[in-house]
Design a protein around this motif. Structure first.
Motif, PDB file in Angstrom:
ATOM      1  N   GLY A 321      -8.224 -59.418  52.958  1.00 29.49           N
ATOM      2  CA  GLY A 321      -7.035 -59.128  53.744  1.00 29.49           C
ATOM      3  C   GLY A 321      -5.900 -60.083  53.418  1.00 29.49           C
ATOM      4  O   GLY A 321      -4.730 -59.685  53.341  1.00 29.49           O
ATOM      5  N   THR A 322      -6.239 -61.355  53.204  1.00 27.25           N
ATOM      6  CA  THR A 322      -5.225 -62.351  52.892  1.00 27.25           C
ATOM      7  C   THR A 322      -4.621 -62.098  51.509  1.00 27.25           C
ATOM      8  O   THR A 322      -3.413 -62.114  51.318  1.00 27.25           O
ATOM      9  CB  THR A 322      -5.838 -63.763  52.940  1.00 27.25           C
ATOM     10  OG1 THR A 322      -6.496 -63.897  54.194  1.00 27.25           O
ATOM     11  CG2 THR A 322      -4.781 -64.833  52.800  1.00 27.25           C
ATOM     12  N   LEU A 323      -5.503 -61.796  50.562  1.00 23.28           N
ATOM     13  CA  LEU A 323      -5.066 -61.519  49.190  1.00 23.28           C
ATOM     14  C   LEU A 323      -4.182 -60.276  49.171  1.00 23.28           C
ATOM     15  O   LEU A 323      -3.101 -60.261  48.579  1.00 23.28           O
ATOM     16  CB  LEU A 323      -6.311 -61.301  48.325  1.00 23.28           C
ATOM     17  CG  LEU A 323      -6.091 -61.119  46.833  1.00 23.28           C
ATOM     18  CD1 LEU A 323      -5.699 -62.449  46.228  1.00 23.28           C
ATOM     19  CD2 LEU A 323      -7.352 -60.594  46.179  1.00 23.28           C
ATOM     20  N   ASP A 324      -4.653 -59.266  49.884  1.00 16.69           N
ATOM     21  CA  ASP A 324      -3.967 -57.980  49.944  1.00 16.69           C
ATOM     22  C   ASP A 324      -2.563 -58.149  50.517  1.00 16.69           C
ATOM     23  O   ASP A 324      -1.595 -57.576  50.038  1.00 16.69           O
ATOM     24  CB  ASP A 324      -4.831 -57.073  50.828  1.00 16.69           C
ATOM     25  CG  ASP A 324      -4.152 -55.755  51.142  1.00 16.69           C
ATOM     26  OD1 ASP A 324      -3.555 -55.202  50.221  1.00 16.69           O
ATOM     27  OD2 ASP A 324      -4.245 -55.300  52.281  1.00 16.69           O
ATOM     28  N   ARG A 325      -2.455 -59.010  51.527  1.00 18.74           N
ATOM     29  CA  ARG A 325      -1.186 -59.223  52.205  1.00 18.74           C
ATOM     30  C   ARG A 325      -0.192 -59.959  51.302  1.00 18.74           C
ATOM     31  O   ARG A 325       0.999 -59.682  51.307  1.00 18.74           O
ATOM     32  CB  ARG A 325      -1.469 -60.048  53.456  1.00 18.74           C
ATOM     33  CG  ARG A 325      -0.361 -60.090  54.460  1.00 18.74           C
ATOM     34  CD  ARG A 325      -0.871 -60.872  55.659  1.00 18.74           C
ATOM     35  NE  ARG A 325       0.222 -61.524  56.365  1.00 18.74           N
ATOM     36  CZ  ARG A 325       0.984 -60.904  57.247  1.00 18.74           C
ATOM     37  NH1 ARG A 325       0.784 -59.652  57.504  1.00 18.74           N
ATOM     38  NH2 ARG A 325       1.945 -61.569  57.860  1.00 18.74           N
ATOM     39  N   ARG A 326      -0.771 -60.897  50.517  1.00 18.21           N
ATOM     40  CA  ARG A 326       0.102 -61.678  49.630  1.00 18.21           C
ATOM     41  C   ARG A 326       0.581 -60.854  48.453  1.00 18.21           C
ATOM     42  O   ARG A 326       1.710 -60.967  48.012  1.00 18.21           O
ATOM     43  CB  ARG A 326      -0.667 -62.896  49.101  1.00 18.21           C
ATOM     44  CG  ARG A 326      -1.072 -63.851  50.209  1.00 18.21           C
ATOM     45  CD  ARG A 326      -0.462 -65.220  50.018  1.00 18.21           C
ATOM     46  NE  ARG A 326      -0.590 -66.005  51.243  1.00 18.21           N
ATOM     47  CZ  ARG A 326      -1.533 -66.891  51.443  1.00 18.21           C
ATOM     48  NH1 ARG A 326      -2.424 -67.137  50.510  1.00 18.21           N
ATOM     49  NH2 ARG A 326      -1.597 -67.560  52.573  1.00 18.21           N
ATOM     50  N   SER A 327      -0.334 -60.011  47.917  1.00 19.46           N
ATOM     51  CA  SER A 327      -0.019 -59.373  46.638  1.00 19.46           C
ATOM     52  C   SER A 327       0.234 -57.881  46.753  1.00 19.46           C
ATOM     53  O   SER A 327       0.735 -57.272  45.819  1.00 19.46           O
ATOM     54  CB  SER A 327      -1.189 -59.589  45.677  1.00 19.46           C
ATOM     55  OG  SER A 327      -2.331 -58.940  46.193  1.00 19.46           O
TER      56      SER A 327
END
Lengths: 351, 290
Positions: A321-327
């Motif tokens: 979720g964190t990766l998805d939100r950043r990228s």
């Protein structure tokens, strides 16, 4: 959600924002996933049987995590009683096996039968909400265990063995692996398809705000019930895989153990709740942790608990979720994203 | 006469369930936190008592106080470091945090103290009883437990309804925003609520350990179910309902045991499910679907 200012400053672009679900990339992700699955299907011919045996565990972990994510991440139902359906899946496989079904047909039949059992049970569980729903599902799991234990034909309190699929141990391992892989593929791709359907849209509305979803015409209870039954079927299939993998059930206390719920929660929270990819990542993390640290006794479970707390407090979207939100990256694009004037994705839009 | 005795013993057993459920009900009522670690915290309270007498030589009756102090302090830390943050995040986060704690406590206890029971022996009090004639007897200790449960629930009731801070606590449960506008720090009320909840759970855990003669690490997985069942049977938001719920669950388990030694758990769960089907708001509650 961002609320855009109604006041238009001079010179601001007034084109309407575009809404899309990932366009061409939407096909690339699932296509890649299918390719990976096909490659994995060839593994028994390529690698040592020891590795595929380990991958069986990974496959049912991914299945379980995906099912729990469907419940909690998309329909807002935190269950700590999915072990009811894991156990029922394993025990129903004994019955299917007694009636001469092979394990593949058996697993499909077992999922369907357990779904039929879960449907009336959902009426019981849905009497409660939130934390009380969670404990209610746990009580249901305990009742199922206590009832199953009373049947001597199912081995009573002692567990039961399953007749081997085939005499050849190599072939047996390959068969088990393909079964586990098939169940996992069905769980992950099935989740993706459900979420892209009309029902998926309903579910995400329910998860974000039940009352609001209801007020715009979403049948909240029906949506939740469908998911509850689907998740039960998925967990039953995983239970059947666990049963085939272990050549039976060591004890009802083990297959109906609440530790399965702890695992599911851990994997989903770590990987990223409410994303299709998260549970897969979470299962991989747990699989590796288990492989390298399980020998250090129950301290390891203490760490698992602590990690779940830390991630839910400091990284509430989990790893993916964190990766998805950043990228803005998504292998299984489910969310519709709003593209502004500059064509940039607005990461604030919830998936 | 056996059945009269069964019901009597069930009522006495229910006292512990009611006491354990009181704290659970309070935390949920004020903060909407369903504390999934409640049963394990109860067992931790039992360990605090057992260990303090075994290793520190605290006289057994005073272990109750040690346990209450330890868990009260733990409750404060828990609320301030983890739960406050979790409550601000989402509805899901507090549940995840308490579930994480529920996984940590029993495994840590098993690692430190092994799976063997830690004894907590109350000597002659454990076996002394009042003869009622006709083969009926009431154990002094179970009677004491029921009296303690009634006192705890009465105390909670008086606190919530007759004191200033209790009224503020109820107001916070209804509308934390408005209470904050009146100049009350919500977080202080939350910390107080959790401390009170864990002090009562420590008392329940210690009495539970005394009743069993000791504690083992994984018993919290059962006691948490009993506590939640008690609250639901009695009805959310009703402390007297909680007492009644405990007694009903106690009688159900005791009656189950009378029929067959492997039935008490199933009988208790079945009564819980029947209440869910036929009276989801609980025996005395306003609504479970709150």
């Amino acid at each position: 959600m961002t609320i855009r200012s109604a006041v238009v400053t001079p010179g601001e672009d007034l084109r309407r924002p575009e809404i899309s679900r990932g366009g061409r990339a939407a096909a690339a992700g699932p296509a890649g996933a299918i390719l990976v699955l096909l490659l994995m299907a060839c593994l028994p011919y390529l690698v040592e049987p020891g590795l595929t045996s380990e991958l069986v565990t990974l496959c049912y972990l991914v299945t379980l995590a995906s099912m729990w994510n469907l419940l909690a991440g998309y329909a807002g139902m935190v269950s700590i009683g999915q072990q009811a359906y894991i156990g029922l899946g394993a025990y129903a496989l004994f019955l299917a096996n007694d009636h001469g079904l092979d394990v593949y047909t058996g697993t499909i039949v077992v999922s369907a039968v357990v779904a039929l059992v879960a449907w009336p049970l959902s009426y019981l569980a849905f009497r409660l909400r939130g934390g009380y729903f969670a404990v209610g599902t746990w009580v249901i799991a305990e009742v199922v265990r206590l009832v199953v234990v009373r049947f001597d034909s199912l081995g009573g309190a002692g567990g039961r063995g399953l007749a081997a699929v085939t005499e050849d141990p190599l072939l047996r391992r390959a068969f088990t692996y393909w079964l586990a892989l098939g169940v996992m593929a069905a769980a992950v791709l099935g989740t993706y398809l459900v979420l892209r359907s009309r029902l998926g849209l309903d579910l995400q509305a329910i998860r974000d705000d039940e009352t609001a979803a209801n007020s715009v015409g979403v049948d909240v209870t029906r949506g939740k019930r469908v998911i509850y039954v689907l998740a039960a079927a998925g967990c039953a299939a995983a239970g059947a895989v666990i049963c085939v993998d272990g050549l039976g059930v060591a004890s009802p206390g083990q297959i109906f153990g609440v530790q399965y719920s702890a695992l599911m929660i851990f994997m989903v929270v770590i990987g990223g709740i409410g994303t299709v990819e998260g549970p897969v990542i979470g299962a991989l993390v747990y699989f590796l942790l288990d492989k390298y640290f399980a020998q250090s006794g129950v301290w390891y479970l203490v760490i698992v608990g602590a990690a779940a707390i830390a991630v839910s407090l400091y990284l509430p979207r989990g790893l993916w979720g964190t990766l998805d939100r950043r990228s803005g990256l998504a292998i299984f694009p489910v969310a519709r994203r709003v593209h502004g004037h500059q064509g940039t994705a607005r990461p604030e839009t919830r998936t | 006469m056996t059945w009269v005795n069964t019901i009597l013993q069930g009522l006495l057993l229910g006292g512990i369930f009611a006491m354990a459920a009181g704290g659970l009900s309070l935390m949920f009522g004020v903060m909407r936190i369903a504390n999934l670690a409640h049963g394990d915290l109860m067992i931790l309270g039992g360990y605090a008592a057992a260990v303090s007498t075994l290793h520190l030589g605290v006289p057994v009756p005073l272990t109750v106080l040690v346990s209450m102090a330890v868990l009260g302090g733990l409750g404060y830390l828990l609320q301030r470091t983890l739960l406050d943050r979790a409550m601000a995040l989402s509805e899901l986060a507090p549940m995840m945090v308490t579930f994480g704690i529920a996984v940590m406590i029993p495994n840590a206890l098993a690692e430190v103290f092994s799976n063997d029971a830690q004894p907590l022996n109350i000597g002659a009090l454990g076996t002394a009883s009042i003869e009622l004639g006709g083969g009926l007897a009431i154990g002094w200790f179970p009677l004491l437990t029921v009296v303690a449960a009634v006192l705890v629930l009465t105390g909670l009731h008086l606190f919530l309804h007759r004191t200033q801070i209790g009224r503020i606590t109820r107001a916070t449960a209804d509308d934390p925003e408005v209470v904050r506008l009146m100049g009350v720090d919500n977080l202080k009320i939350y910390a107080l609520t959790t401390v009170i909840s864990l002090v009562t759970v420590a008392l329940a855990g210690t009495l539970y350990a005394m009743r069993q003669g000791g504690v083992t690490p994984y018993e919290g997985q059962l006691t948490v179910l009993f506590a939640f069942e008690t609250v639901v049977i009695g009805g959310l938001g009703s402390l007297w309902g909680t007492l009644a719920g405990g007694l009903v669950l106690g009688v159900a388990q005791s009656a189950g045991a009378q029929i067959s030694p492997d039935l008490p758990l199933l009988a208790g769960h079945v009564v819980f499910l029947l209440v869910l089907v036929f009276r989801p708001q609980g025996l005395f509650g306003r609504s479970v679907l709150a």
